[in-house]
Write an enzyme that holds these catalytic residues in place. Structure first.
Site, PDB file in Angstrom:
ATOM      1  N   ASP A  10       0.712  -0.989   0.104  1.00  0.00           N
ATOM      2  CA  ASP A  10      -0.076   0.007   0.027  1.00  0.00           C
ATOM      3  C   ASP A  10       0.906   1.304   0.217  1.00  0.00           C
ATOM      4  O   ASP A  10       1.886   1.191   0.585  1.00  0.00           O
ATOM      5  CB  ASP A  10      -0.800   0.021   1.293  1.00  0.00           C
ATOM      6  CG  ASP A  10      -2.067   0.916   1.092  1.00  0.00           C
ATOM      7  OD1 ASP A  10      -2.267   1.414  -0.094  1.00  0.00           O
ATOM      8  OD2 ASP A  10      -2.768   1.448   2.273  1.00  0.00           O
ATOM      9  N   ASN A  35     -10.445  -2.688  -6.321  1.00  0.00           N
ATOM     10  CA  ASN A  35      -9.701  -2.021  -7.190  1.00  0.00           C
ATOM     11  C   ASN A  35     -10.448  -1.605  -8.686  1.00  0.00           C
ATOM     12  O   ASN A  35      -9.895  -0.545  -9.381  1.00  0.00           O
ATOM     13  CB  ASN A  35      -8.282  -2.522  -7.445  1.00  0.00           C
ATOM     14  CG  ASN A  35      -7.348  -2.163  -6.232  1.00  0.00           C
ATOM     15  OD1 ASN A  35      -6.502  -2.882  -5.899  1.00  0.00           O
ATOM     16  ND2 ASN A  35      -7.933  -1.171  -5.055  1.00  0.00           N
TER      17      ASN A  35
HETATM   18  C1  FPP Z   1      -1.704   0.112  -3.486  1.00  0.00           C
HETATM   19  O1  FPP Z   1      -1.341   1.557  -3.344  1.00  0.00           O
HETATM   20  C2  FPP Z   1      -1.147  -0.655  -4.521  1.00  0.00           C
HETATM   21  C3  FPP Z   1      -1.916  -1.316  -5.638  1.00  0.00           C
HETATM   22  C4  FPP Z   1      -3.385  -1.202  -5.386  1.00  0.00           C
HETATM   23  C5  FPP Z   1      -1.369  -1.860  -6.657  1.00  0.00           C
HETATM   24  C6  FPP Z   1      -0.007  -2.766  -6.288  1.00  0.00           C
HETATM   25  C7  FPP Z   1       0.805  -2.829  -7.605  1.00  0.00           C
HETATM   26  C8  FPP Z   1       2.125  -2.798  -7.707  1.00  0.00           C
HETATM   27  C9  FPP Z   1       2.830  -2.848  -6.822  1.00  0.00           C
HETATM   28  C10 FPP Z   1       2.468  -2.977  -9.147  1.00  0.00           C
HETATM   29  C11 FPP Z   1       2.765  -4.056 -10.010  1.00  0.00           C
HETATM   30  C12 FPP Z   1       2.678  -5.578  -9.184  1.00  0.00           C
HETATM   31  C13 FPP Z   1       2.995  -6.512  -9.740  1.00  0.00           C
HETATM   32  C14 FPP Z   1       2.857  -7.748  -8.783  1.00  0.00           C
HETATM   33  C15 FPP Z   1       3.215  -6.793 -11.025  1.00  0.00           C
HETATM   34  P1  FPP Z   1      -2.482   2.642  -3.453  1.00  0.00           P
HETATM   35  O2  FPP Z   1      -2.733   3.004  -5.138  1.00  0.00           O
HETATM   36  O3  FPP Z   1      -3.867   2.163  -2.867  1.00  0.00           O
HETATM   37  O4  FPP Z   1      -1.457   3.810  -2.822  1.00  0.00           O
HETATM   38  P2  FPP Z   1      -2.364   4.936  -1.941  1.00  0.00           P
HETATM   39  O5  FPP Z   1      -2.909   4.299  -0.676  1.00  0.00           O
HETATM   40  O6  FPP Z   1      -1.120   5.890  -1.641  1.00  0.00           O
HETATM   41  O7  FPP Z   1      -3.344   5.653  -2.925  1.00  0.00           O
END
Ligand code: FPP
Length: 249
Positions: free
Chosen positions: A21, A69
């Site tokens: 996250d 998501n």
């Molecule tokens: C959460 O941060 C992250 C995600 C929803 C996506 C995770 C994806 C990756 C790390 C990249 C690709 C992964 C793979 C396995 C190829 P957020 O967007 O919720 O951050 P925030 O809470 O700060 O808005």
């Protein structure tokens, strides 16, 4: 402190689950678009997988995309799916070189066709690797999984393949997407949020929860080792008392 050196390799969690996250906040901090955070999160995925395999973790589950998501702006969802395809394509070689098997849990058929086929290709190509299993949770949510398990059990009952008195925790677990894996002993969440966000709710019944302020794109090998060390300092009692645990040891 050298966290890796301090770890007792005879007392490792078999399975570590991670809620990655903070990508969006990381991007904002750097004055960039959210996708820049996801792109930089890939390096943390690589580092964490390497660190886990190097120390001897057998299963690592990463929450890469939740059912919820899908409700994000289409532009971000599309960018995440493209990133997924590219990352899988570029990492297959490294996974095979490092003897790591890739698997996935979630409502995979809901993924765009291209992401789904690349994923299946990578799963197929790494299926004989046995050093560590890297499990991507994609289009996954725990409530979706639990409801699905209930439906499958109900179907079996209606076909007289099982009877309701056969239902116990073991049978229920065997209908979950994680049926092949042991339950995670350690759950890590980055970015300073103290939630489990619909992730492996059944499976983390006895897991130790570890929260760090680090935003996912800043998470490095040493952060994983620090979490493992923290886990090893805790006493896991499973409802018993200290003395009973010490006798068992
Ligand atoms: C959460 O941060 C992250 C995600 C929803 C996506 C995770 C994806 C990756 C790390 C990249 C690709 C992964 C793979 C396995 C190829 P957020 O967007 O919720 O951050 P925030 O809470 O700060 O808005």
């Amino acid at each position: 402190m050298d966290f890796k050196k301090e770890i007792d390799i005879n007392d490792l969690p078999k399975h570590i689950a991670v809620i990655m996250d903070g990508n969006g906040r990381w991007a904002k901090k750097h004055g960039k678009m959210r996708i820049f955070g996801h792109q930089n999160g890939v390096k943390s995925v690589r580092e964490t997988s390497e660190a886990a395999a190097e120390i001897g973790i057998k299963y690592l589950t990463l929450y890469a995309f939740s059912t919820e998501n899908w409700n994000r702006p289409k532009k971000e969802v599309d960018a995440l799916m493209t990133l997924l395809v590219h990352t899988i394509e570029s990492e297959i070689k490294t996974l095979n070189k490092n003897n790591i098997r890739l698997e996935a849990i979630g409502d995979l058929e809901n993924l765009p066709k291209k992401s789904y086929s690349k994923l299946i290709e990578a799963i197929e190509s790494t299926k004989n690797n046995d050093r560590m299993t890297l499990i991507l949770a994609l289009s996954y949510s725990s409530r979706w999984e639990i409801v699905n398990a209930v439906k499958k059990i109900a179907e079996k009952i209606s076909k007289n393949e099982i009877s309701s008195d056969m239902i116990d925790q073991k049978l229920f677990s065997s209908f979950l997407t994680t049926s092949k894996y042991p339950d995670p002993e350690l759950l890590i969440r980055t970015s300073g949020e103290f939630r489990v966000s619909n992730f492996l709710l059944w499976q983390i019944a006895y897991a130790e929860l570890y929260f760090t302020q680090k935003l996912w794109p800043d998470f490095r090998k040493d952060d994983l080792y620090e979490a493992i060390l923290n886990y090893q300092k805790r006493e896991r009692r499973f409802g018993m008392i200290s003395e009973q645990i010490n006798i068992q040891k």
